[in-house]
Enzyme design. Structure first.
Site, PDB file in Angstrom:
ATOM      1  N   TYR A  28       0.815  -1.213   0.000  1.00 44.12           N
ATOM      2  CA  TYR A  28       0.000   0.000   0.000  1.00 44.12           C
ATOM      3  C   TYR A  28       0.849   1.264   0.000  1.00 44.12           C
ATOM      4  O   TYR A  28       0.367   2.337  -0.367  1.00 44.12           O
ATOM      5  CB  TYR A  28      -0.941   0.023   1.210  1.00 44.12           C
ATOM      6  CG  TYR A  28      -2.000  -1.055   1.222  1.00 44.12           C
ATOM      7  CD1 TYR A  28      -2.490  -1.623   0.053  1.00 44.12           C
ATOM      8  CD2 TYR A  28      -2.518  -1.516   2.417  1.00 44.12           C
ATOM      9  CE1 TYR A  28      -3.456  -2.607   0.072  1.00 44.12           C
ATOM     10  CE2 TYR A  28      -3.494  -2.505   2.450  1.00 44.12           C
ATOM     11  CZ  TYR A  28      -3.957  -3.040   1.273  1.00 44.12           C
ATOM     12  OH  TYR A  28      -4.923  -4.018   1.304  1.00 44.12           O
ATOM     13  N   LYS A  79       3.731 -15.425   1.831  1.00 43.36           N
ATOM     14  CA  LYS A  79       3.715 -16.135   0.551  1.00 43.36           C
ATOM     15  C   LYS A  79       5.171 -16.346   0.123  1.00 43.36           C
ATOM     16  O   LYS A  79       5.605 -16.000  -0.970  1.00 43.36           O
ATOM     17  CB  LYS A  79       2.919 -15.336  -0.493  1.00 43.36           C
ATOM     18  CG  LYS A  79       2.574 -16.110  -1.748  1.00 43.36           C
ATOM     19  CD  LYS A  79       1.645 -17.265  -1.515  1.00 43.36           C
ATOM     20  CE  LYS A  79       1.277 -17.928  -2.850  1.00 43.36           C
ATOM     21  NZ  LYS A  79       0.728 -19.263  -2.684  1.00 43.36           N
ATOM     22  N   ASP A 111      -2.660 -18.273   1.062  1.00 42.17           N
ATOM     23  CA  ASP A 111      -3.799 -18.951   0.432  1.00 42.17           C
ATOM     24  C   ASP A 111      -4.303 -20.095   1.302  1.00 42.17           C
ATOM     25  O   ASP A 111      -5.518 -20.288   1.457  1.00 42.17           O
ATOM     26  CB  ASP A 111      -3.473 -19.416  -0.990  1.00 42.17           C
ATOM     27  CG  ASP A 111      -2.109 -20.074  -1.140  1.00 42.17           C
ATOM     28  OD1 ASP A 111      -1.318 -20.115  -0.179  1.00 42.17           O
ATOM     29  OD2 ASP A 111      -1.811 -20.545  -2.258  1.00 42.17           O
ATOM     30  N   ASP A 135      -5.074  -7.239   5.826  1.00 42.55           N
ATOM     31  CA  ASP A 135      -6.298  -6.559   5.424  1.00 42.55           C
ATOM     32  C   ASP A 135      -7.353  -7.594   5.033  1.00 42.55           C
ATOM     33  O   ASP A 135      -8.496  -7.564   5.500  1.00 42.55           O
ATOM     34  CB  ASP A 135      -5.977  -5.636   4.248  1.00 42.55           C
ATOM     35  CG  ASP A 135      -7.125  -4.746   3.812  1.00 42.55           C
ATOM     36  OD1 ASP A 135      -8.203  -4.762   4.441  1.00 42.55           O
ATOM     37  OD2 ASP A 135      -6.947  -4.020   2.821  1.00 42.55           O
ATOM     38  N   ASP A 139     -10.544  -9.270   7.703  1.00 39.29           N
ATOM     39  CA  ASP A 139     -11.942  -9.178   7.256  1.00 39.29           C
ATOM     40  C   ASP A 139     -12.575 -10.562   7.193  1.00 39.29           C
ATOM     41  O   ASP A 139     -13.714 -10.759   7.619  1.00 39.29           O
ATOM     42  CB  ASP A 139     -12.037  -8.510   5.887  1.00 39.29           C
ATOM     43  CG  ASP A 139     -11.815  -7.008   5.931  1.00 39.29           C
ATOM     44  OD1 ASP A 139     -11.628  -6.459   7.041  1.00 39.29           O
ATOM     45  OD2 ASP A 139     -11.806  -6.383   4.852  1.00 39.29           O
TER      46      ASP A 139
END
Length: 161
Positions: A28, A79, A111, A135, A139
């Site tokens: 970001y 990852k 994943d 993020d 959620d």
């Protein structure tokens, strides 16, 4: 809130997960970022995932302290099988683990973590991850209770922990 969950009651009942998400770096905020044109003349958009050892060490220590006060288990999500920034993340979190011998560290690819959160969320105690993965996973984890707005969350500095 178990009755508000879309998961089966036996999956959602008793879940207690803390997600420690790095909030000030990563994709970001990484540079370069922007728009361009590739060799074929097609419009492109790009971002850069970048972390320094100091950024990773800071959030890792926060997460280890949180895990120490909870169930003593920390799962670092990355990852590292394909992303260099995640390879450094895993290397640094593993190094910081030596400062916290009472906390059990595990690693999981993002994943798989996303799948495991809905398959067997009780396996998690404390999760630490980068900005973008945090993020998404925070959620997803909030939906175990049925809604993103039904759980407490906060952006805090180290002095609060």
């Amino acid at each position: 809130l178990v009755d508000a969950s879309t998961l089966k009651k036996e999956v959602a009942e008793g879940v207690d997960i803390m997600v420690v998400r790095e909030l000030t770096g990563g994709i970001y905020f990484g540079k370069p970022r922007g728009f361009g044109t590739n060799d074929k003349g097609e419009e492109t958009g790009f971002n850069t995932e970048i972390y320094s050892a100091a950024e990773i060490d800071r959030i890792a220590r926060v997460a280890f302290e949180v895990a120490r006060k909870r169930g003593g288990k920390l799962c670092s999500v990355d990852k590292a099988n394909v992303l260099e920034a995640s390879m450094l993340w895993r290397k640094r979190v593993t190094a910081i683990a030596s400062e916290f011998p009472d906390v059990e560290l595990s690693h999981m690819y993002v994943d798989n973590a996303a799948m495991q959160l809905v398959r067997n969320p009780k396996q998690f105690d404390t999760i630490v991850t980068n900005n973008i993965f945090g993020d998404i996973l925070s959620d997803e984890a909030s939906m175990i209770t049925g809604s993103i707005g039904m759980l407490p969350s906060a952006s805090v500095g180290e002095s609060v922990i």
